[in-house]
Design an enzyme around this catalytic site. Structure first.
Site, mmCIF file in Angstrom:
data_model
loop_
_atom_site.group_PDB
_atom_site.id
_atom_site.type_symbol
_atom_site.label_atom_id
_atom_site.label_comp_id
_atom_site.label_asym_id
_atom_site.label_seq_id
_atom_site.Cartn_x
_atom_site.Cartn_y
_atom_site.Cartn_z
ATOM 1 N N ASN A 164 -13.151 9.722 -3.002
ATOM 2 C CA ASN A 164 -13.524 8.782 -4.057
ATOM 3 C C ASN A 164 -13.571 7.387 -3.452
ATOM 4 O OD1 ASN A 164 -13.471 10.797 -6.108
ATOM 5 N ND2 ASN A 164 -11.239 10.635 -6.182
ATOM 6 N N HIS A 200 -8.579 8.200 1.873
ATOM 7 C CA HIS A 200 -7.991 9.544 1.863
ATOM 8 C C HIS A 200 -9.046 10.571 1.514
ATOM 9 C CE1 HIS A 200 -7.364 7.645 -2.071
ATOM 10 N NE2 HIS A 200 -7.554 8.834 -2.608
ATOM 11 N N HIS A 248 -6.282 3.157 0.067
ATOM 12 C CA HIS A 248 -6.059 3.527 1.471
ATOM 13 C C HIS A 248 -6.859 4.815 1.612
ATOM 14 C CE1 HIS A 248 -3.151 3.993 5.093
ATOM 15 N NE2 HIS A 248 -3.990 5.025 5.149
ATOM 16 N N ASP A 252 -0.610 16.191 -2.587
ATOM 17 C CA ASP A 252 -0.832 15.253 -3.686
ATOM 18 C C ASP A 252 0.276 15.441 -4.719
ATOM 19 O OD1 ASP A 252 -3.599 13.640 -4.819
ATOM 20 O OD2 ASP A 252 -2.016 14.120 -6.264
ATOM 21 N N CYS A 256 0.465 3.515 3.071
ATOM 22 C CA CYS A 256 1.088 2.959 4.279
ATOM 23 C C CYS A 256 2.598 3.184 4.229
ATOM 24 C CB CYS A 256 0.791 1.468 4.411
ATOM 25 S SG CYS A 256 -0.853 1.087 5.067
ATOM 26 N N CYS A 313 0.866 -1.184 0.000
ATOM 27 C CA CYS A 313 0.000 0.000 0.000
ATOM 28 C C CYS A 313 0.901 1.232 0.000
ATOM 29 C CB CYS A 313 -0.932 0.005 1.210
ATOM 30 S SG CYS A 313 -1.823 1.563 1.399
HETATM 31 P P1 AMP Z 1 -7.953 8.564 -5.725
HETATM 32 O O1 AMP Z 1 -8.246 8.477 -7.190
HETATM 33 O O2 AMP Z 1 -9.027 9.292 -4.964
HETATM 34 O O3 AMP Z 1 -7.626 7.211 -5.155
HETATM 35 O O4 AMP Z 1 -6.683 9.514 -5.578
HETATM 36 C C1 AMP Z 1 -5.385 9.058 -5.350
HETATM 37 C C2 AMP Z 1 -4.502 10.274 -5.309
HETATM 38 O O5 AMP Z 1 -3.242 9.893 -4.785
HETATM 39 C C3 AMP Z 1 -4.239 10.912 -6.675
HETATM 40 O O6 AMP Z 1 -4.681 12.270 -6.663
HETATM 41 C C4 AMP Z 1 -2.730 10.791 -6.831
HETATM 42 O O7 AMP Z 1 -2.145 11.903 -7.488
HETATM 43 C C5 AMP Z 1 -2.268 10.664 -5.404
HETATM 44 N N1 AMP Z 1 -1.004 9.979 -5.225
HETATM 45 C C6 AMP Z 1 -0.657 8.760 -5.688
HETATM 46 N N2 AMP Z 1 0.587 8.429 -5.313
HETATM 47 C C7 AMP Z 1 1.040 9.476 -4.566
HETATM 48 C C8 AMP Z 1 2.261 9.751 -3.883
HETATM 49 N N3 AMP Z 1 3.278 8.877 -3.892
HETATM 50 N N4 AMP Z 1 2.387 10.927 -3.228
HETATM 51 C C9 AMP Z 1 1.364 11.817 -3.218
HETATM 52 N N5 AMP Z 1 0.187 11.609 -3.836
HETATM 53 C C10 AMP Z 1 0.031 10.455 -4.509
HETATM 54 ZN ZN ZN Z 2 -2.458 1.556 3.509
#
Ligand code: AMP
Ligand code: ZN
Length: 118
Positions: free
Chosen positions: A87, A100, A98, A31, A8, A5
């Protein structure tokens, strides 16, 4: 911690992040692909896959995630409001499983809705 994950791994420090807040329960970071000039992710340190996987014992944690969002938004420079999005699952187009809360904002009003570029 759930294996494989990414969030995590961010909480544990294995994957770097631009961290803006941390306490015993919560972790907040920028993000990596911002959709607005302010785009934070508020996550629980505990692995919960999605809003559909929350149990009653998590209600207090969820309250803190939502209740503190305005503090994180204001500190990041979004002082006149913000948008919070969660989402969930396939229908909600969730990419990272995870839980958010996206906190989006900035100085100018956001578009009526947020559309992904990809
Ligand atoms: P969701 O589609 O709601 O699951 O959004 C996941 C979000 O996580 C997206 O806006 C990605 O840009 C963000 N994301 C994915 N990997 C990382 C990372 N390593 N650091 C910061 N944000 C991330
Ligand atoms: Zn997690």
């Amino acid at each position: 911690m759930a294996q494989d994950c990414i969030f995590c791994k961010i909480v544990s420090g294995e994957v770097p992040s631009d961290t803006v807040y941390e306490d015993e329960e919560l972790f907040v970071f920028k993000d990596i692909n911002p959709q607005a000039s302010v785009h934070l992710l508020v996550i629980p340190k505990k692995h919960i896959s999605s809003l559909a996987d929350v149990t009653e014992e998590d209600y207090g944690l969820l309250g803190r995630m939502m209740g503190m969002a305005h503090l994180f938004a204001a500190k990041a420079g979004s002082t006149n409001g913000f948008r919070s999005i969660v989402n969930t699952g396939k229908v909600g187009r969730q990419d990272v499983f995870h839980l958010h809360v996206h906190v989006l904002g900035g100085e100018a009003p956001l578009p009526p809705m947020i559309y992904r570029n990809s």
